[in-house]
Design a protein around this motif. Structure first.
Motif, PDB file in Angstrom:
ATOM      1  N   TYR A 144      -6.067   9.601   1.881  1.00 33.01           N
ATOM      2  CA  TYR A 144      -4.322   8.553   2.851  1.00 33.01           C
ATOM      3  C   TYR A 144      -5.649   8.643   4.221  1.00 33.01           C
ATOM      4  O   TYR A 144      -4.412   7.909   5.170  1.00 33.01           O
ATOM      5  CB  TYR A 144      -3.436   9.363   2.263  1.00 33.01           C
ATOM      6  CG  TYR A 144      -2.294   8.261   2.780  1.00 33.01           C
ATOM      7  CD1 TYR A 144      -2.148   7.361   2.264  1.00 33.01           C
ATOM      8  CD2 TYR A 144      -0.969   9.165   3.014  1.00 33.01           C
ATOM      9  CE1 TYR A 144      -0.520   6.429   2.393  1.00 33.01           C
ATOM     10  CE2 TYR A 144      -0.098   8.466   3.937  1.00 33.01           C
ATOM     11  CZ  TYR A 144       0.409   6.946   3.676  1.00 33.01           C
ATOM     12  OH  TYR A 144       1.518   5.975   3.621  1.00 33.01           O
ATOM     13  N   LEU A 200     -13.422   0.053   6.686  1.00 32.49           N
ATOM     14  CA  LEU A 200     -12.139   0.016   5.774  1.00 32.49           C
ATOM     15  C   LEU A 200     -12.534  -0.753   4.449  1.00 32.49           C
ATOM     16  O   LEU A 200     -11.844   0.085   3.446  1.00 32.49           O
ATOM     17  CB  LEU A 200     -11.066  -0.700   6.748  1.00 32.49           C
ATOM     18  CG  LEU A 200      -9.573  -1.048   6.163  1.00 32.49           C
ATOM     19  CD1 LEU A 200      -9.037   0.370   5.643  1.00 32.49           C
ATOM     20  CD2 LEU A 200      -8.630  -1.777   6.514  1.00 32.49           C
ATOM     21  N   SER A 201     -12.853  -1.147   4.834  1.00 37.60           N
ATOM     22  CA  SER A 201     -13.675  -2.170   3.499  1.00 37.60           C
ATOM     23  C   SER A 201     -13.910  -1.634   2.179  1.00 37.60           C
ATOM     24  O   SER A 201     -13.650  -1.219   1.353  1.00 37.60           O
ATOM     25  CB  SER A 201     -14.181  -3.784   3.535  1.00 37.60           C
ATOM     26  OG  SER A 201     -14.443  -4.376   2.036  1.00 37.60           O
ATOM     27  N   PHE A 241     -14.610   1.849   2.005  1.00 38.44           N
ATOM     28  CA  PHE A 241     -13.329   3.255   1.523  1.00 38.44           C
ATOM     29  C   PHE A 241     -12.766   2.815   1.162  1.00 38.44           C
ATOM     30  O   PHE A 241     -12.510   3.767  -0.134  1.00 38.44           O
ATOM     31  CB  PHE A 241     -13.096   3.522   3.542  1.00 38.44           C
ATOM     32  CG  PHE A 241     -12.429   5.018   2.769  1.00 38.44           C
ATOM     33  CD1 PHE A 241     -12.527   6.403   3.023  1.00 38.44           C
ATOM     34  CD2 PHE A 241     -10.780   5.052   2.392  1.00 38.44           C
ATOM     35  CE1 PHE A 241     -12.080   7.277   2.711  1.00 38.44           C
ATOM     36  CE2 PHE A 241      -9.843   5.660   2.507  1.00 38.44           C
ATOM     37  CZ  PHE A 241     -10.322   7.381   2.463  1.00 38.44           C
ATOM     38  N   SER A 242     -12.254   1.990   1.259  1.00 39.94           N
ATOM     39  CA  SER A 242     -10.989   0.920   0.119  1.00 39.94           C
ATOM     40  C   SER A 242     -11.572   1.368  -1.205  1.00 39.94           C
ATOM     41  O   SER A 242     -10.961   1.287  -2.208  1.00 39.94           O
ATOM     42  CB  SER A 242     -10.201   0.232   0.119  1.00 39.94           C
ATOM     43  OG  SER A 242      -9.618   0.315   2.019  1.00 39.94           O
ATOM     44  N   SER A 243     -12.849   0.337  -0.626  1.00 41.89           N
ATOM     45  CA  SER A 243     -13.292  -0.276  -2.791  1.00 41.89           C
ATOM     46  C   SER A 243     -14.017   1.323  -3.081  1.00 41.89           C
ATOM     47  O   SER A 243     -13.534   1.209  -4.254  1.00 41.89           O
ATOM     48  CB  SER A 243     -14.705  -0.506  -2.240  1.00 41.89           C
ATOM     49  OG  SER A 243     -14.464  -1.945  -1.586  1.00 41.89           O
ATOM     50  N   PHE A 264       0.799  -1.203  -0.176  1.00 39.88           N
ATOM     51  CA  PHE A 264       0.356  -0.035  -0.189  1.00 39.88           C
ATOM     52  C   PHE A 264       0.509   1.561  -0.020  1.00 39.88           C
ATOM     53  O   PHE A 264       0.997   2.095  -0.849  1.00 39.88           O
ATOM     54  CB  PHE A 264      -0.918  -0.474   1.107  1.00 39.88           C
ATOM     55  CG  PHE A 264      -1.452   1.340   1.532  1.00 39.88           C
ATOM     56  CD1 PHE A 264      -2.958   1.388   0.288  1.00 39.88           C
ATOM     57  CD2 PHE A 264      -1.489   2.187   1.851  1.00 39.88           C
ATOM     58  CE1 PHE A 264      -3.615   2.531  -0.078  1.00 39.88           C
ATOM     59  CE2 PHE A 264      -2.193   3.412   2.073  1.00 39.88           C
ATOM     60  CZ  PHE A 264      -3.703   3.779   1.518  1.00 39.88           C
ATOM     61  N   TYR A 282      -7.876   6.687   5.888  1.00 37.84           N
ATOM     62  CA  TYR A 282      -7.348   4.530   5.492  1.00 37.84           C
ATOM     63  C   TYR A 282      -6.000   4.477   6.678  1.00 37.84           C
ATOM     64  O   TYR A 282      -6.359   3.093   7.077  1.00 37.84           O
ATOM     65  CB  TYR A 282      -6.414   4.896   4.178  1.00 37.84           C
ATOM     66  CG  TYR A 282      -6.526   3.404   3.555  1.00 37.84           C
ATOM     67  CD1 TYR A 282      -7.164   2.096   3.754  1.00 37.84           C
ATOM     68  CD2 TYR A 282      -4.986   3.205   4.133  1.00 37.84           C
ATOM     69  CE1 TYR A 282      -6.982   0.926   2.961  1.00 37.84           C
ATOM     70  CE2 TYR A 282      -4.605   1.645   4.100  1.00 37.84           C
ATOM     71  CZ  TYR A 282      -5.446   0.261   3.788  1.00 37.84           C
ATOM     72  OH  TYR A 282      -5.326  -0.529   3.220  1.00 37.84           O
ATOM     73  N   MET A 300     -12.196   4.404  -2.756  1.00 36.32           N
ATOM     74  CA  MET A 300     -10.863   4.904  -3.604  1.00 36.32           C
ATOM     75  C   MET A 300     -10.992   4.639  -4.394  1.00 36.32           C
ATOM     76  O   MET A 300     -10.146   5.005  -5.582  1.00 36.32           O
ATOM     77  CB  MET A 300     -10.158   5.328  -2.023  1.00 36.32           C
ATOM     78  CG  MET A 300     -10.366   5.768  -1.486  1.00 36.32           C
ATOM     79  SD  MET A 300     -10.632   8.335  -1.898  1.00 36.32           S
ATOM     80  CE  MET A 300      -9.138   8.099  -2.001  1.00 36.32           C
ATOM     81  N   LEU A 301     -10.460   2.540  -4.248  1.00 36.13           N
ATOM     82  CA  LEU A 301      -9.929   1.993  -5.551  1.00 36.13           C
ATOM     83  C   LEU A 301     -10.929   2.453  -7.082  1.00 36.13           C
ATOM     84  O   LEU A 301     -10.363   2.594  -8.107  1.00 36.13           O
ATOM     85  CB  LEU A 301      -9.719   1.053  -5.422  1.00 36.13           C
ATOM     86  CG  LEU A 301      -9.046  -0.044  -5.926  1.00 36.13           C
ATOM     87  CD1 LEU A 301      -7.192  -0.188  -6.154  1.00 36.13           C
ATOM     88  CD2 LEU A 301      -9.092  -1.399  -5.616  1.00 36.13           C
ATOM     89  N   TYR A 316      -7.307   1.520   9.162  1.00 37.16           N
ATOM     90  CA  TYR A 316      -5.813   0.727   8.965  1.00 37.16           C
ATOM     91  C   TYR A 316      -5.812  -0.082  10.618  1.00 37.16           C
ATOM     92  O   TYR A 316      -6.113  -1.085  10.843  1.00 37.16           O
ATOM     93  CB  TYR A 316      -5.204   0.990   7.783  1.00 37.16           C
ATOM     94  CG  TYR A 316      -4.352  -0.484   8.209  1.00 37.16           C
ATOM     95  CD1 TYR A 316      -4.880  -1.310   7.526  1.00 37.16           C
ATOM     96  CD2 TYR A 316      -2.712  -0.493   8.724  1.00 37.16           C
ATOM     97  CE1 TYR A 316      -3.772  -2.481   6.889  1.00 37.16           C
ATOM     98  CE2 TYR A 316      -2.631  -1.367   8.724  1.00 37.16           C
ATOM     99  CZ  TYR A 316      -2.792  -2.599   8.277  1.00 37.16           C
ATOM    100  OH  TYR A 316      -1.573  -3.818   8.113  1.00 37.16           O
TER     101      TYR A 316
END
Length: 365
Positions: free
Chosen positions: A316, A330-331, A333-335, A279, A319, A337-338, A323
């Motif tokens: 960032y 978290l999952s 938020f990551s999705s 990451f 995240y 952003m990604l 984390y």
């Protein structure tokens, strides 16, 4: 140790790092100017590298203390902070001009050394041999800057000349004064880095956060304060190319010298955790790559692009907090952003860069 005392030690360490860097840069730059080194070369080397001296002090101190992960987090976090926060805030003050040399030479070098760091970390350790390769690259880059600067005429209105003085010889008292500044600056850096590493490690242990996270956030932001002050003040003064060049130069120095020395002095090299490898290092590389289209569009970092930088730093940091706390969000938020935010941003920057390239080609014809 009492938490208030630890936090006070952390703040005192940060203050010593900032003060030490300022004193060191001022003393060294004035001595260099007095012996005929041009303001341009002083700016490209002593000032740019001097503002990264807190990162160097923390990296060496933490490596010798067996906490090389903190040093790695400091380098990665500082490079991310330098671009997203320092350039973001500086461009909000005034749109930043980007010199052609940065686009053609320095930013590609920054991208290259960032990718090289990721490559060296694939086996989850940046070894001493890797550090030697990086350090040799840093020496070659610095020598090239000095050679290039010596071929260019001095700018009589240079902000560095105004700030650090001209080539007039110094008296013995002035020599001794500037040498004292250098020694005092080094002393502040050593003591400040020791306090910062000790207090940051204690905080990490008490709240259950890894050395990497502390290095990526608190320590990285603290050691980047000299770059922040230099770039924001330069932008306000109208020296907008200096504001950008200071950040890019510091990022290159952080990898080619700070991380290199850390890998060389650490008995076991610099360990690269799964989190850093999958990451944080890719984020550092992606941000370095993103500088090219942003810098290229009109050779200006516009205010909206500065807002984009700052918003990504908020994302960032969010995240990292999610984390570290193992938050349920978290999952999701990551999705988001990604799969949505990052691709849309990349597409927008690519379109803007292509439009800018077409306009330049039409203008040339």
């Amino acid at each position: 140790m009492n938490f208030i005392l630890v936090f006070g030690l952390l703040l005192a360490g940060l203050v010593l790092l900032v003060v030490g860097a300022e004193i060191l840069v001022r003393g060294a730059a004035r001595l260099a100017a007095s012996v005929g080194i041009s303001p341009l070369v002083i700016g490209l080397t002593i000032v740019s590298y001097g503002t990264s001296s807190p990162e160097m002090a923390v990296a060496v101190q933490s490596s010798l203390a067996g906490q090389a992960e903190l040093a790695l987090g400091n380098v990665i976090g500082s490079n991310i902070f330098n671009i997203l926060v320092i350039l973001g805030l500086s461009s909000l003050a005034i749109p930043l001009m980007v010199a052609q040399q940065l686009i053609r030479l320095d930013v590609p070098i920054m991208i290259g050394v960032s990718c090289l760091t990721l490559f060296f970390g694939l086996d989850q350790t940046i070894h001493r041999s890797d550090g030697i390769i990086l350090l040799l690259g840093g020496i070659i880059y610095t020598v090239f800057l000095i050679y290039q600067g010596s071929r260019q005429p001095d700018d009589p209105d240079s902000d560095y000349e105004t700030e650090y003085g001209n080539k007039s010889p110094l008296s013995l008292a002035q020599w001794l004064k500037n040498i004292a500044f250098i020694l005092l600056g080094v002393g502040c850096l050593v003591l400040g880095s020791q306090w910062l590493v000790e207090s940051a490690t204690e905080i990490a242990r008490n709240i259950g956060v890894s050395d990497l996270i502390i290095g990526l956030t608190i320590v990285a932001a603290g050691t980047s304060l000299p770059e922040l002050a230099t770039s924001v003040v330069a932008a306000i003064k109208g020296e907008r190319d200096i504001a950008v060049g200071n950040v890019v130069g510091s990022n290159i120095f952080n990898i080619l010298t700070v991380l290199a020395v850390c890998a060389i002095v650490s008995p076991v090299g610099v360990p690269v955790s799964d989190a850093a490898l999958h990451f944080d290092l890719p984020v550092m590389v992606a941000i370095a790559i993103a500088c090219l289209p942003i810098f290229f569009t009109g050779n200006v970092i516009a205010r909206w692009e500065g807002c984009l930088f700052l918003s990504y730093y908020v994302a960032y940091t969010t995240y990292l907090i999610l984390y570290a706390t193992e938050h349920d969000g978290l999952s999701l938020f990551s999705s988001v952003m990604l799969f949505f935010v990052i691709p849309i941003t990349a597409l927008t920057l690519a379109i803007l860069a292509l439009n800018s390239l077409r306009k330049k080609q039409k203008k040339d014809h």
